[in-house]
Design an enzyme around this catalytic site. Sequence first.
Site, PDB file in Angstrom:
ATOM      1  N   GLU A   1       0.880  -1.155   0.000  1.00 64.33           N
ATOM      2  CA  GLU A   1       0.000   0.000   0.000  1.00 64.33           C
ATOM      3  C   GLU A   1       0.925   1.215   0.000  1.00 64.33           C
ATOM      4  OE1 GLU A   1      -3.125   1.841   3.136  1.00 64.33           O
ATOM      5  OE2 GLU A   1      -2.552  -0.241   3.436  1.00 64.33           O
TER       6      GLU A   1
ATOM      7  N   ASP B   1      -4.411   9.716  10.098  1.00 63.52           N
ATOM      8  CA  ASP B   1      -3.237   8.911  10.438  1.00 63.52           C
ATOM      9  C   ASP B   1      -2.680   9.300  11.798  1.00 63.52           C
ATOM     10  OD1 ASP B   1      -2.416   6.967   8.339  1.00 63.52           O
ATOM     11  OD2 ASP B   1      -2.657   8.728   7.058  1.00 63.52           O
TER      12      ASP B   1
END
Lengths: 242, 421
Positions: free
Chosen positions: A37, A48
């Site tokens: 990814e 995140d």
Amino acid sequence: MGISRPALGLYLTATYPSVRHFIEVLNGVRGLVDFLEIGIPTGNPKYDGPIIRMTHRSAELKGLEAVKVINDYSKYSKAPVLMGYAADYIDSLNEVASVARSVNAVSVLFPDLLFDYPELIDKYVRVMEDSGLRPSFFISSKTPYKLVKRLSEYNPLFIYLGLYAATGIKLPIYVEQNVTTIRGIVGDTFLVVGFAVNSPDMVKSLIKAGADGVVVGTAFIQRMSNLESALSLLKWLRGGLP
Amino acid sequence: MAEGWSTMTNVPTHWYNIAVDLPKPLPPPIDPYEGESRIALLNRIMPSELLHQEFTALRYVPIPEEVRDIYARLGRPTPLRRARGLERLIGNGVKIYYKFEGALPGGSHKLNTAVPQVYYAFKDGAKEVATETGAGQWGLAVSIASALIGVKATIFMTKSSFMSKRQRVLFMRTYGATVYPSPSEVTKYGIEALKANPNHPGSLGLAISEAIDYTLQGEGRRYIPGSVLEFVLMHQTVIGQEAIEQIPEEPDLIVGCVGGGSNFAGLTYPFIGARLRGEGFERTRFLAVESKAAPKLTQGRYEYDFPDSGGLLPMIRMLTLGHNYVPPPSHAAGLRYHGAAPSLSLLVREGIVEARAYTQEEALEAGVLFARSEGIVPAPESSHAIRAVIDEARKMPKGSVILFNLSGHGLLDPDAYERVS
């Protein structure tokens, strides 16, 4: 255009900490992970955790330019999945899809799509399919059941369940229970799980709970300054796969 | 049924998690870009089971038997009553039911989440819990739960309420709690606020920051929140689950007041969830009533903001007036909060829940009408819901059915009603 079951995936932010080091890592992980990814560096990686945020800030190149370096790396055998924030490309989904195709990616995952732009799900799927890519979706443990079911009906490459509130930060959550619950809704759809994965025991228990693939990101990135140590982590984690 | 003190319903066996039935996903909490991770901080301050519940994928979360036992000992299920006196006063044939959470020993719904939160803190090995409180209902509930379960309670109470609700302070101390006015001189956030304004009236957001800071200062402490977080709302769903069992007819309108959203959610979410799943209540309207002193539902922005003034907790996406907003002093101190819980904010944004704001005077006037027609002095917060019930009932056709949450009694709030009465 699928991923083998069970699978170990690796998240990297494109061109972090430098183009050269990023390419070295891509070379090094060959054979150790089943899918990659690749994060598109952004100025606002809001969902995140602190380590992944740092990689976005510190990546040598920004935006889609960073991803294009994969193109120069034709020897890499695993087709990656790109991961970007839809907020950056809301008016240029086609451009992202086009770059994804040019680097031989199989999908583009947008972790903010469902939370911030749920009205664009159909458009996103259309753009992916028109570009010869497959859709993939990021969900949290609290994503409505009806929506999870609907996502699985798009025949996505995978549905990615974020195990915790943010990448790299463990909380006392019964993640296996959540995986099993989501597995019960998505049927045979490939179920990827990730966030704060850092041991083979965790990989094993997540697969046992119903995950098809487990992604490691933060734990690898924290070791990236010593590639040998980072690669050892992957070998160790693979031990958790059945 | 519902004519008097209904005792037919059992204590629910599960809490209901509406997140999995919402029309859109709840955006997750996030960290700001500056400073330490607030999400990681949760590990150090909150009972672990509560964090799991905040992120659970289960629709129904089992209630531990120990918690159910305490619920039963304290008086759950609470009664569902018919407000016949208020109906006569309005006089147009609209039927009004209310769930009386003021029947619990703390005089409000707050025990429904205080008990499990203190229980989970105790299970984690905590010796002390710390929290904030506005009018004092939450602080009192935590004091009671802590006394029953056997941990120490430390409460930071907004100063305007600390001064005006002295009896509630005394009650909390009777149960063994330590109560500080917020801003206090025991945390850096309190000291900073007092330095900036020695007459600072306090706010729930500031009191939260103080309670968290206090938790971090000592060993064996856990912070437990009174509203806004999703597990708090989930614990309150015992109210609505009981009400569904108790009410003999489908409501056309369900009303509750909103500070952070827990009592409103507690009553309405089981009904809203059933509707979202296509299992009934299609015609039912849901009305959230806030104070004009803190009109986040009607005037707030939908964005990521801190739930506390100090910015110690992770940011959540909600309707908010801004975490530095200091509401003017109000008797309905439980409504003096800058934001609404993420799930409630989303439901308002989606048009599933309607919102309305009233002034303190409009609300208290309705509270007096209710007291004189039903014999129960409502909490000033609950009077906001009653104001909406009266206004709506007057517009509804004969035979319509209204259900509202009488979230607390006002026996400790006579000063609030002094001017109106």
